[in-house]
Design an enzyme around this catalytic site. Sequence first.
Site, mmCIF file in Angstrom:
data_model
loop_
_atom_site.group_PDB
_atom_site.id
_atom_site.type_symbol
_atom_site.label_atom_id
_atom_site.label_comp_id
_atom_site.label_asym_id
_atom_site.label_seq_id
_atom_site.Cartn_x
_atom_site.Cartn_y
_atom_site.Cartn_z
ATOM 1 N N PHE A 113 0.860 -1.177 0.000
ATOM 2 C CA PHE A 113 0.000 0.000 0.000
ATOM 3 C C PHE A 113 0.901 1.233 0.000
ATOM 4 C CE2 PHE A 113 -4.654 0.670 1.179
ATOM 5 C CZ PHE A 113 -5.112 -0.309 0.320
ATOM 6 N N GLN A 226 -8.092 14.564 2.976
ATOM 7 C CA GLN A 226 -7.397 13.664 2.049
ATOM 8 C C GLN A 226 -8.167 13.474 0.736
ATOM 9 O OE1 GLN A 226 -6.707 9.167 2.773
ATOM 10 N NE2 GLN A 226 -4.679 10.102 2.717
ATOM 11 N N HIS A 228 -8.194 11.122 -2.397
ATOM 12 C CA HIS A 228 -7.683 9.841 -2.874
ATOM 13 C C HIS A 228 -7.416 10.004 -4.365
ATOM 14 C CE1 HIS A 228 -7.477 5.607 -3.893
ATOM 15 N NE2 HIS A 228 -7.555 5.279 -2.616
ATOM 16 N N LEU A 238 -14.724 5.243 -5.385
ATOM 17 C CA LEU A 238 -13.335 4.860 -5.235
ATOM 18 C C LEU A 238 -12.923 3.691 -6.119
ATOM 19 C CD1 LEU A 238 -11.062 5.709 -3.256
ATOM 20 C CD2 LEU A 238 -11.584 3.625 -2.013
ATOM 21 N N GLU A 241 -6.998 1.671 -3.538
ATOM 22 C CA GLU A 241 -5.542 1.671 -3.645
ATOM 23 C C GLU A 241 -5.008 0.243 -3.798
ATOM 24 O OE1 GLU A 241 -3.613 4.600 -1.180
ATOM 25 O OE2 GLU A 241 -2.091 3.151 -0.589
ATOM 26 N N ARG A 272 -0.683 9.314 -0.651
ATOM 27 C CA ARG A 272 -1.842 9.776 -1.425
ATOM 28 C C ARG A 272 -1.790 11.252 -1.778
ATOM 29 N NH1 ARG A 272 -6.602 6.355 1.670
ATOM 30 N NH2 ARG A 272 -6.023 4.383 0.694
ATOM 31 N N HIS A 339 -11.875 12.030 0.188
ATOM 32 C CA HIS A 339 -11.948 10.662 0.687
ATOM 33 C C HIS A 339 -11.964 10.547 2.199
ATOM 34 C CE1 HIS A 339 -11.374 6.375 0.618
ATOM 35 N NE2 HIS A 339 -10.211 6.438 1.229
ATOM 36 N N ARG A 381 -2.977 10.694 5.787
ATOM 37 C CA ARG A 381 -3.137 9.325 6.300
ATOM 38 C C ARG A 381 -2.624 8.306 5.295
ATOM 39 N NH1 ARG A 381 -7.050 5.129 5.567
ATOM 40 N NH2 ARG A 381 -8.383 6.435 4.264
HETATM 41 C C1 LIG Z 1 -14.927 3.814 -0.295
HETATM 42 C C2 LIG Z 1 -14.009 3.804 0.892
HETATM 43 C C3 LIG Z 1 -13.013 2.843 1.002
HETATM 44 C C4 LIG Z 1 -12.155 2.833 2.103
HETATM 45 N N1 LIG Z 1 -11.179 1.874 2.176
HETATM 46 C C5 LIG Z 1 -10.364 1.832 3.265
HETATM 47 C C6 LIG Z 1 -9.378 0.811 3.411
HETATM 48 O O1 LIG Z 1 -9.244 -0.081 2.568
HETATM 49 N N2 LIG Z 1 -8.581 0.841 4.499
HETATM 50 C C7 LIG Z 1 -8.697 1.784 5.471
HETATM 51 O O2 LIG Z 1 -7.959 1.743 6.451
HETATM 52 N N3 LIG Z 1 -9.645 2.760 5.365
HETATM 53 C C8 LIG Z 1 -10.477 2.792 4.302
HETATM 54 N N4 LIG Z 1 -11.429 3.784 4.214
HETATM 55 C C9 LIG Z 1 -11.637 4.683 5.354
HETATM 56 C C10 LIG Z 1 -12.399 3.940 6.453
HETATM 57 O O3 LIG Z 1 -13.300 3.034 5.874
HETATM 58 C C11 LIG Z 1 -13.178 4.872 7.352
HETATM 59 O O4 LIG Z 1 -12.371 5.923 7.781
HETATM 60 C C12 LIG Z 1 -13.695 4.134 8.594
HETATM 61 O O5 LIG Z 1 -14.361 2.955 8.224
HETATM 62 C C13 LIG Z 1 -14.595 5.025 9.415
HETATM 63 O O6 LIG Z 1 -15.196 4.268 10.415
HETATM 64 P P1 LIG Z 1 -16.039 4.991 11.557
HETATM 65 O O7 LIG Z 1 -16.514 3.903 12.458
HETATM 66 O O8 LIG Z 1 -15.261 6.076 12.145
HETATM 67 O O9 LIG Z 1 -17.267 5.671 10.793
HETATM 68 P P2 LIG Z 1 -18.382 5.110 9.783
HETATM 69 O O10 LIG Z 1 -18.185 3.710 9.414
HETATM 70 O O11 LIG Z 1 -18.474 6.111 8.695
HETATM 71 O O12 LIG Z 1 -19.710 5.171 10.640
HETATM 72 C C14 LIG Z 1 -20.287 6.390 11.064
HETATM 73 C C15 LIG Z 1 -21.519 6.088 11.886
HETATM 74 O O13 LIG Z 1 -21.991 7.291 12.476
HETATM 75 C C16 LIG Z 1 -23.387 7.357 12.373
HETATM 76 N N5 LIG Z 1 -23.789 8.776 12.397
HETATM 77 C C17 LIG Z 1 -23.233 9.813 11.734
HETATM 78 N N6 LIG Z 1 -23.878 10.954 12.028
HETATM 79 C C18 LIG Z 1 -24.846 10.637 12.905
HETATM 80 C C19 LIG Z 1 -25.859 11.378 13.572
HETATM 81 N N7 LIG Z 1 -26.025 12.703 13.411
HETATM 82 N N8 LIG Z 1 -26.693 10.709 14.397
HETATM 83 C C20 LIG Z 1 -26.592 9.369 14.576
HETATM 84 N N9 LIG Z 1 -25.650 8.631 13.963
HETATM 85 C C21 LIG Z 1 -24.799 9.250 13.145
HETATM 86 C C22 LIG Z 1 -23.714 6.660 11.076
HETATM 87 O O14 LIG Z 1 -25.034 6.198 11.076
HETATM 88 C C23 LIG Z 1 -22.680 5.516 11.090
HETATM 89 O O15 LIG Z 1 -23.216 4.427 11.808
HETATM 90 C C24 LIG Z 1 -12.293 3.803 3.118
HETATM 91 C C25 LIG Z 1 -13.296 4.762 3.020
HETATM 92 C C26 LIG Z 1 -14.127 4.781 1.915
HETATM 93 C C27 LIG Z 1 -15.161 5.868 1.822
#
Ligand SMILES: Cc1cc2nc3c(=O)[nH]c(=O)nc-3n(C[C@H](O)[C@H](O)[C@H](O)COP(=O)(O)OP(=O)(O)OC[C@H]3O[C@@H](n4cnc5c(N)ncnc54)[C@H](O)[C@@H]3O)c2cc1C
Length: 566
Positions: A113, A226, A228, A238, A241, A272, A339, A381
């Site tokens: 990566f 960031q 991507h 996306l 990567e 990135r 991203h 990141r």
């Molecule tokens: C397409 C894509 C691919 C990715 N691939 C990778 C990868 O391969 N490797 C890597 O390390 N990272 C990757 N990332 C980044 C990574 O996936 C995310 O940063 C990470 O999963 C975020 O997790 P989280 O639990 O913080 O938030 P999220 O999974 O985004 O969850 C947010 C939660 O908050 C809740 N929420 C938000 N606002 C409110 C509100 N007002 N009231 C109630 N609930 C709310 C939502 O309902 C949801 O349940 C990727 C991101 C994307 C977009």
Amino acid sequence: MKRHEVLIVGAGLAGQRAALEALRLGAEVAIVSKVMPVRSHSVAAAGGINAALNEKDSWKDHAYDTIYGSDFLADQDAVEVLCREAKRNVLELESLGVVFSRNRDGSIAQRAFGGQRFNRTCYAADRTGHALLHTLYDQLMKFRPVIYAEHYGLELIMEKNACKGLVVYDLASGNIERIYAKAVLLATGGYGRAFSVTSNGHANTGDGLALALHAGLPLEDMEFVQFHPTGIYGKGHLVSEASRGEGAHLLNGKNERFMKRYAMHAMELASRDIVSRAIQTEISNGNGAGPRKDHVFLDLRHLGEKKILERLPEVRRSVLDALGIDVARELVPVIPTAHYSMGGIPTDVRTRVVLNERNTPVKGLYAAGECACLSVHGGNRLGGNSLLETLVFGRMAGKEMASFVKNQTWPAPRAKHENHAQKRVHALLKGRGKCNPYDTRRNIQRLMMRHCGVFRNERGLRALQRRLRACKVESFKWNIGDTSTQFNTALAEALETQNMLDFSFAIVESALARQESRGSHYRTDFPMRNDAIWLKHSLAWLVKGRIEVGYKPVVIRRIKPVERRY
Ligand SMILES: Cc1cc2nc3c(=O)[nH]c(=O)nc-3n(C[C@H](O)[C@H](O)[C@H](O)COP(=O)(O)OP(=O)(O)OC[C@H]3O[C@@H](n4cnc5c(N)ncnc54)[C@H](O)[C@@H]3O)c2cc1C
């Protein structure tokens, strides 16, 4: 009025991992999520999760790559925890049932990566987030926590620098309710939706950041967004990567592997920020592809169909769905796409939200995952470190909260705690002005993309500041067009748009103030990194409708800042 010992806002990987830990330690837990838990954006994560598993690799090398990649803005104490704890967390998820891809000898497969000197990204084909989130959800269900799905967090209940709960809007009934708690975790994910070209799901509107900002708390390092390098042209979705990790090349309109001009050694696997700037520079220099010369190509053809089907099935499917292009046979047009948010709600290494430059913790309030800024990613990141952050610090937050709530009494409920949230919702429902929130949202997204993207400068940022202020004025004249009480998505989107606007001001003001280029924040009018003045974190507060910016030092341990080259 409801109450729970631990209240977790967000059901992505960070929220679910925290919930599992707190439940295992005997705390009573409820989760609030505006979407169904397994639809959180974590499910879309593709390429993988980093951990130094191989005996030739070490957590210290992982930490070095992370700090170097962050352009030295990451806090080194937090990075040490992230990398030291990586192996244990990944192996734990494996033992819980995550179907990682395997080597022939049965060990977890790891791919290359960007910005890393070792193949340390563990993966489940290119559906890693899906595998992790569903396994975690299964485990969580054994404990039957209370889940308030499709409940929208409106406002934190705060009393004298202590958090006592959350006011929520129940999307199904239209009711506004108070949920009291001894400890609250913000795990609300990122804000890519503030930009018109993004890889992020529709729910990623940065609400948690606005919850903090509206509670008088600062946001840290918001200028670091960031991009991507490989979003599908015209869509933003996306192309993971993982494709470059497996050997895909970038080509400009002249069929040249242009990365040799920007990162001679790492080429497409530079960090990135560097690859995104290279693509944008090629386009600006007239080397783009297509009739408008406004994109470049990702070439996977030489990888062969077999490898693509085995390692990159989702990449193939999503490009086919979006453009009708088969990556095994044709070039994929790509452009940088918003991203990930490096910045967010400031916390200490124990995930406690802090309220000032001196890192004074807010009692009972925690943050983890993408909405938090620990800061383990600094100015940029590395791919694969975000999934890792959600697990390591989600777990830590669960543990911290379970121990904190043991000696706490229940908060005293007061009807006035929901007054402000009630007023906010009613004002939106009653608005009969001439503007509509969808237009304002589109405007914000276009403006942020145009003036606060891969390259920025003072002129653009000032124009953005003025035009966002105009959006704010417009928001007082909205007519949301739907006054129903059940599943009023117009109301939810209006609330999100208000939030987006408020934290976008924090991004712009922090970006204007930082007169240097570091990581993802590149100022064409200040193209050099300037450690003498700017080796510090920004903090942005919302005070009487205006953003005020302050600073706090970066935690430097073993690794001294040097110039970054790939
Ligand atoms: C397409 C894509 C691919 C990715 N691939 C990778 C990868 O391969 N490797 C890597 O390390 N990272 C990757 N990332 C980044 C990574 O996936 C995310 O940063 C990470 O999963 C975020 O997790 P989280 O639990 O913080 O938030 P999220 O999974 O985004 O969850 C947010 C939660 O908050 C809740 N929420 C938000 N606002 C409110 C509100 N007002 N009231 C109630 N609930 C709310 C939502 O309902 C949801 O349940 C990727 C991101 C994307 C977009």
